[in-house]
Design a protein around this motif. Structure first.
Motif, short mmCIF file in Angstrom:
data_model
loop_
_atom_site.label_atom_id
_atom_site.label_comp_id
_atom_site.label_asym_id
_atom_site.label_seq_id
_atom_site.Cartn_x
_atom_site.Cartn_y
_atom_site.Cartn_z
N SER A 185 -40.65 36.10 39.83
CA SER A 185 -41.01 37.51 39.67
C SER A 185 -41.96 37.96 40.77
CB SER A 185 -41.63 37.76 38.30
OG SER A 185 -42.83 37.03 38.16
N LYS A 186 -42.92 37.10 41.15
CA LYS A 186 -43.82 37.45 42.26
C LYS A 186 -43.05 37.58 43.56
CE LYS A 186 -48.07 35.35 40.53
NZ LYS A 186 -49.06 34.29 40.76
N TRP A 187 -42.09 36.70 43.78
CA TRP A 187 -41.31 36.73 45.01
C TRP A 187 -40.48 38.01 45.08
CZ3 TRP A 187 -35.88 36.13 45.75
CH2 TRP A 187 -35.51 36.00 47.08
N ASP A 206 -42.50 32.83 36.80
CA ASP A 206 -43.61 33.61 37.36
C ASP A 206 -43.49 33.68 38.87
OD1 ASP A 206 -46.04 35.05 37.22
OD2 ASP A 206 -47.12 33.23 37.83
N PHE A 207 -43.15 32.57 39.51
CA PHE A 207 -42.98 32.54 40.96
C PHE A 207 -41.85 33.46 41.39
CE2 PHE A 207 -40.72 30.72 44.59
CZ PHE A 207 -41.70 30.85 45.55
N ASP A 232 -41.14 40.87 43.65
CA ASP A 232 -42.05 41.99 43.87
C ASP A 232 -42.46 42.09 45.33
OD1 ASP A 232 -41.94 42.67 41.22
OD2 ASP A 232 -43.81 41.62 40.68
N SER A 233 -42.82 40.97 45.93
CA SER A 233 -43.26 41.00 47.32
C SER A 233 -42.09 41.27 48.27
CB SER A 233 -43.93 39.68 47.70
OG SER A 233 -43.01 38.63 47.66
#
Length: 77
Positions: free
Chosen positions: A37-39, A34-35, A41-42
């Motif tokens: 994928s968030k990274w 999850d981390f 994206d950002s």
């Protein structure tokens, strides 16, 4: 004098080896994914930071500076 040197050995154990994983590692693995994928994206949303000056410009300025120094030295000598 003729002794062969032995390779150094270390007792290294990986912190996150598969042998040391427990059931809680599955929860950690989902958090990690999850981390990541968030990274990603950002990371894509940010604009690229511009560098100070391109290398070609720096070389050109250096050459011009050397030419000016040469001309000033010839003028005052």
């Amino acid at each position: 004098m003729f002794k062969q040197r032995k390779h150094r050995t270390f007792n290294y154990q990986a912190r996150f080896s598969k042998e040391n994983q427990t059931d809680s590692s599955l929860d950690n693995e989902t958090k990690t994914k999850d981390f990541i994928s968030k990274w990603r994206d950002s990371r894509g949303k940010r604009s690229k930071a511009k560098g100070a000056m391109p290398i070609k410009t720096l070389i050109l300025v250096l050459v011009l500076l050397l030419i000016c120094m040469y001309l000033l030295e010839k003028k005052y000598i």
